[in-house]
Design an enzyme around this catalytic site. Structure first.
Site, PDB file in Angstrom:
ATOM      1  N   ASN A 239      25.911  35.955  30.461  1.00  0.00           N
ATOM      2  CA  ASN A 239      26.201  34.562  30.846  1.00  0.00           C
ATOM      3  C   ASN A 239      24.909  33.856  31.242  1.00  0.00           C
ATOM      4  O   ASN A 239      24.595  32.778  30.750  1.00  0.00           O
ATOM      5  CB  ASN A 239      27.173  34.508  32.035  1.00  0.00           C
ATOM      6  CG  ASN A 239      28.427  35.295  31.789  1.00  0.00           C
ATOM      7  OD1 ASN A 239      28.844  35.447  30.655  1.00  0.00           O
ATOM      8  ND2 ASN A 239      29.033  35.808  32.844  1.00  0.00           N
ATOM      9  N   ASP A 240      24.167  34.486  32.139  1.00  0.00           N
ATOM     10  CA  ASP A 240      22.914  33.863  32.560  1.00  0.00           C
ATOM     11  C   ASP A 240      21.856  33.968  31.476  1.00  0.00           C
ATOM     12  O   ASP A 240      21.074  33.041  31.281  1.00  0.00           O
ATOM     13  CB  ASP A 240      22.426  34.479  33.879  1.00  0.00           C
ATOM     14  CG  ASP A 240      23.167  33.870  35.060  1.00  0.00           C
ATOM     15  OD1 ASP A 240      23.271  32.634  35.094  1.00  0.00           O
ATOM     16  OD2 ASP A 240      23.657  34.619  35.914  1.00  0.00           O
TER      17      ASP A 240
ATOM     18  N   HIS B 125      32.858  29.705  36.907  1.00  0.00           N
ATOM     19  CA  HIS B 125      33.367  30.716  37.822  1.00  0.00           C
ATOM     20  C   HIS B 125      34.888  30.767  37.857  1.00  0.00           C
ATOM     21  O   HIS B 125      35.473  31.824  38.027  1.00  0.00           O
ATOM     22  CB  HIS B 125      32.790  30.519  39.215  1.00  0.00           C
ATOM     23  CG  HIS B 125      31.401  31.024  39.304  1.00  0.00           C
ATOM     24  ND1 HIS B 125      30.321  30.202  39.390  1.00  0.00           N
ATOM     25  CD2 HIS B 125      30.915  32.281  39.229  1.00  0.00           C
ATOM     26  CE1 HIS B 125      29.230  30.931  39.394  1.00  0.00           C
ATOM     27  NE2 HIS B 125      29.557  32.198  39.297  1.00  0.00           N
TER      28      HIS B 125
ATOM     29  N   CYS C 240      27.451  43.253  30.663  1.00  0.00           N
ATOM     30  CA  CYS C 240      28.580  42.915  31.539  1.00  0.00           C
ATOM     31  C   CYS C 240      28.902  41.418  31.557  1.00  0.00           C
ATOM     32  O   CYS C 240      29.762  40.984  32.305  1.00  0.00           O
ATOM     33  CB  CYS C 240      28.320  43.396  32.963  1.00  0.00           C
ATOM     34  SG  CYS C 240      26.901  42.604  33.724  1.00  0.00           S
TER      35      CYS C 240
ATOM     36  N   GLU D  88      19.016  39.162  32.888  1.00  0.00           N
ATOM     37  CA  GLU D  88      19.676  37.857  32.793  1.00  0.00           C
ATOM     38  C   GLU D  88      18.698  36.733  32.481  1.00  0.00           C
ATOM     39  O   GLU D  88      19.090  35.581  32.369  1.00  0.00           O
ATOM     40  CB  GLU D  88      20.375  37.521  34.114  1.00  0.00           C
ATOM     41  CG  GLU D  88      21.324  38.584  34.563  1.00  0.00           C
ATOM     42  CD  GLU D  88      22.023  38.225  35.855  1.00  0.00           C
ATOM     43  OE1 GLU D  88      23.148  37.726  35.779  1.00  0.00           O
ATOM     44  OE2 GLU D  88      21.434  38.444  36.931  1.00  0.00           O
TER      45      GLU D  88
ATOM     46  N   ARG E  54      26.810  45.354  42.504  1.00  0.00           N
ATOM     47  CA  ARG E  54      25.678  44.434  42.417  1.00  0.00           C
ATOM     48  C   ARG E  54      25.336  43.871  43.788  1.00  0.00           C
ATOM     49  O   ARG E  54      26.228  43.503  44.570  1.00  0.00           O
ATOM     50  CB  ARG E  54      26.015  43.273  41.473  1.00  0.00           C
ATOM     51  CG  ARG E  54      24.841  42.340  41.273  1.00  0.00           C
ATOM     52  CD  ARG E  54      25.097  41.313  40.213  1.00  0.00           C
ATOM     53  NE  ARG E  54      26.071  40.319  40.643  1.00  0.00           N
ATOM     54  CZ  ARG E  54      26.543  39.366  39.853  1.00  0.00           C
ATOM     55  NH1 ARG E  54      26.157  39.304  38.590  1.00  0.00           N
ATOM     56  NH2 ARG E  54      27.413  38.489  40.299  1.00  0.00           N
TER      57      ARG E  54
ATOM     58  N   ARG F  39      25.572  26.881  32.399  1.00  0.00           N
ATOM     59  CA  ARG F  39      26.881  27.500  32.123  1.00  0.00           C
ATOM     60  C   ARG F  39      28.045  26.726  32.726  1.00  0.00           C
ATOM     61  O   ARG F  39      29.186  26.905  32.334  1.00  0.00           O
ATOM     62  CB  ARG F  39      26.885  28.961  32.606  1.00  0.00           C
ATOM     63  CG  ARG F  39      26.529  29.113  34.050  1.00  0.00           C
ATOM     64  CD  ARG F  39      26.243  30.551  34.388  1.00  0.00           C
ATOM     65  NE  ARG F  39      27.450  31.308  34.643  1.00  0.00           N
ATOM     66  CZ  ARG F  39      27.451  32.531  35.144  1.00  0.00           C
ATOM     67  NH1 ARG F  39      26.301  33.136  35.405  1.00  0.00           N
ATOM     68  NH2 ARG F  39      28.574  33.166  35.376  1.00  0.00           N
TER      69      ARG F  39
ATOM     70  N   ARG G  43      31.117  42.534  41.680  1.00  0.00           N
ATOM     71  CA  ARG G  43      30.477  41.319  42.207  1.00  0.00           C
ATOM     72  C   ARG G  43      30.797  41.217  43.696  1.00  0.00           C
ATOM     73  O   ARG G  43      31.973  41.191  44.083  1.00  0.00           O
ATOM     74  CB  ARG G  43      31.012  40.082  41.490  1.00  0.00           C
ATOM     75  CG  ARG G  43      30.522  39.915  40.061  1.00  0.00           C
ATOM     76  CD  ARG G  43      31.003  38.573  39.514  1.00  0.00           C
ATOM     77  NE  ARG G  43      30.401  38.232  38.243  1.00  0.00           N
ATOM     78  CZ  ARG G  43      30.998  38.397  37.060  1.00  0.00           C
ATOM     79  NH1 ARG G  43      32.210  38.921  37.002  1.00  0.00           N
ATOM     80  NH2 ARG G  43      30.389  38.034  35.955  1.00  0.00           N
TER      81      ARG G  43
HETATM   82  C1  PEP Z   1      26.054  37.285  33.825  1.00  0.00           C
HETATM   83  O1  PEP Z   1      25.233  36.429  34.147  1.00  0.00           O
HETATM   84  O2  PEP Z   1      26.368  37.535  32.642  1.00  0.00           O
HETATM   85  C2  PEP Z   1      26.722  38.084  34.878  1.00  0.00           C
HETATM   86  C3  PEP Z   1      27.476  39.130  34.574  1.00  0.00           C
HETATM   87  O3  PEP Z   1      26.571  37.664  36.159  1.00  0.00           O
HETATM   88  P1  PEP Z   1      27.395  36.408  36.786  1.00  0.00           P
HETATM   89  O4  PEP Z   1      28.333  35.913  35.731  1.00  0.00           O
HETATM   90  O5  PEP Z   1      28.064  36.901  38.008  1.00  0.00           O
HETATM   91  O6  PEP Z   1      26.275  35.444  37.061  1.00  0.00           O
HETATM   92 MG    MG Z   2      24.546  36.409  36.233  1.00  0.00          MG
END
Ligand code: PEP
Ligand code: MG
Length: 545
Positions: free
Chosen positions: A453-454, A192, A499, A430, A336, A464, A300
């Site tokens: 990412n997820d 993050h 995204c 995700e 979101r 992650r 977000r």
């Molecule tokens: C992701 O998981 O790629 C995403 C955009 O959501 P976050 O990074 O906020 O979990």
């Molecule tokens: Mg995510």
């Protein structure tokens, strides 16, 4: 001069003074007895700490009122009232005089007791005050330790923030106007801290072992977030080299931003690609517009909900959205729903700890169990959608009923509010389960957004935020690209965007275009680089056009 090598997780170059961020509560302060001759000094220390913290709380309240709203600001005002309450002050003086212990232990003793008293109450709202008391105790201890009692929001200009790791609740207060760079002991590209740094356009280097023991507050630091290099106390030569490279980067960016004012972005062979921005605040939206973003592909909302100590009302959320989205009025905007759980937990929800938080209740799973939380967001979004053409994104979808649940409540609230035109509704893809269920999901939604990412963490079975398995967190692995291609293919005419951080990797854009992806949403600061890269790409074998 000392050179450190880590991993560049947010590009760019910076020069500033280090601020080493330590949490005073993590270190147990010493307990010592005092004698009569020290009594007055300890009293003065306590009084000074109370005065300092009260001043900070006043400033916090003013800033939060401007940034978020009065309701949130009142939390800080209430904390100040507790701190200045004569009963609390008398209790501290009494404890000092009867126990003859140092000021730090007086604060710990009195505030621990006070927090417990609140937590034992029957009334839920008052019980929550226990957290406010812990926060006050933490601030007083910081002040007594001589650590300037500012939250991260009050960092001086040109600060390079040095931290072991940053949590979302810490990062809420980071500001581009003060923080020019971030160094973190633990921070992979999807952490993050890295994400936030990229969105704020702040260079960040992660994965530097023993960082907090190596860098000291006040030292001059050079950060190269592209190469992952850091220099502490640079020599004159190193400084000159850095300044030259910095100037080159600045000129290149200026040129790119000019190019971006021209509408539309296509590859050499004419494939149109939309490049939108991931944001979390008005400041980010402004930056996104300056950088030439085609819209907001991911708003977000977690920082807003994590920055308040009490559950925000739909009115407060609507006000926050309206204010934040204003600079992007008329553009494509996807907001979101709250993606909490796992490592992001607002204190007012009291989510119980779980054995596998990332595989537990997060995103829509939490929203399904907390109807008030979902209701407040949907009502606010419906209200704001009357002015802005908003899309609603559902986070962490796994099964069809996740989507059906949200859509049915959205329709219910829309009818109660007399709103005929529903906002567009989208599912975040995700989890591998969602990616493999597009055919059934698409019956309920207007668009998809792939959260790479997820999707990577769940497909590659690599956390992650866990540096120990960083080599498995490969977001452009053929397995991920195959899933993306499958999503694009199965979605048919339903639009798909991506995204996650993968979307901002210029070295992977061609591979993404080959999967059929035509819409990217990236950190605002990356928009110019991504658009520039697309314009230089030839995608002869690209799918969908
Ligand atoms: C992701 O998981 O790629 C995403 C955009 O959501 P976050 O990074 O906020 O979990
Ligand atoms: Mg995510």
């Amino acid at each position: 001069m000392l050179k450190l090598i880590g991993k560049g997780v947010s590009p760019g170059m910076a020069q500033g003074k280090a601020f080493v961020y330590k949490d005073a509560l993590l270190r147990d302060s010493e307990l010592y007895l005092i004698d009569d001759s020290q009594l007055d000094d300890e009293k003065k220390r306590i009084k000074k700490a109370i005065d300092d913290v009260s001043k900070c709380l006043t400033i916090d309240a003013e800033q939060i009122e401007g940034k978020i709203g009065k309701q949130s600001a009142d939390i800080f005002r209430a904390q100040k009232a507790i701190l200045q309450d004569s009963h609390v002050i008398n209790e501290m003086n009494r404890t000092l005089e009867t126990k003859m212990i140092n000021a730090e232990q007086v604060v710990r003793t009195v505030f621990r007791l006070l927090a417990r008293r609140f937590r034992d109450l029957d009334n839920e709202v008052l019980r929550e005050r226990g957290d406010d008391i812990d926060d006050l105790s933490r601030r007083l201890l910081l002040s007594l330790a001589g650590i300037h009692a500012h939250s991260l929001e009050h960092l001086p200009a040109n600060t390079v923030l040095v931290a072991r790791r940053l949590l979302p609740s810490d990062t809420v207060f980071l500001s581009r106007s003060s923080t020019v760079g971030v160094l973190a002991e633990f921070a992979g590209p999807a952490a993050h801290a890295a994400l936030l740094a990229r969105e704020l356009g702040i260079p960040c280097v992660g994965g530097i072992p023993d960082l907090l023991e190596t860098v000291h507050t006040g030292e001059v630091v050079l950060v190269d977030g592209t190469m992952g290099a850091v220099v502490i106390n640079p020599s004159r030569q190193a400084l000159q080299k850095h300044n030259k490279a910095f100037e080159e980067v600045r000129k290149r960016r200026e040129t790119m931003v000019c190019v971006n004012t021209v509408e539309g972005t296509s590859t050499v062979d004419g494939i149109e690609v939309s490049v939108m921005a991931n944001v979390r605040s008005r400041e980010d939206v402004e930056l996104a517009m300056q950088c030439g973003a085609d819209g907001i592909g991911l708003f977000r909302t977690e920082p807003f909900f994590l920055s308040t100590k009490h559950f925000p009302s739909d009115k407060a959320f609507a006000m926050f959205l309206r204010n934040s989205l204003e600079p992007a009025r008329g553009r494509h905007i996807d907001v979101r729903l709250l993606d909490i759980g796992a490592d992001k937990n607002p204190i007012y929800l009291h989510l119980p700890p779980e054995p596998d938080p990332f595989l537990g209740r997060r995103g829509v799973r939490v929203l399904r169990e907390y109807p008030d939380l979902l209701a407040a967001q949907l009502r606010a979004i419906l209200e704001v959608s009357q002015e802005f053409g908003i899309g609603v994104l559902i986070p962490m979808v796994t099964i069809e009923s996740d989507v059906v649940h949200v859509v049915s409540w959205l329709k219910q609230f829309a009818s109660e509010m007399g709103i005929r035109e529903l906002p567009r509704i989208g599912a975040m893809i995700e989890t591998p389960a969602a990616a493999l269920s597009i055919a059934s999901l698409k019956a309920h939604v207007d668009f998809f957004s792939i959260g790479s990412n997820d999707l990577t963490q769940y497909t590659m079975a690599a956390g992650r935020e866990n540096p120990l398995v960083a080599k498995y967190f490969i977001d452009d692995h053929p397995a991920i690209l195959r899933l993306i291609e499958l999503v694009v293919r199965e979605s048919g005419t339903t639009p798909v965007s991506i995204c996650g951080e993968l979307a901002g990797r210029v070295d992977v854009i061609l591979k993404l275009l080959k999967t059929g992806i035509r819409s990217l949403s990236v950190a605002a600061s990356l928009v110019p680089d991504v658009k520039f890269a697309i314009r230089g790409i030839e995608n002869k074998k690209g799918r969908k056009s």
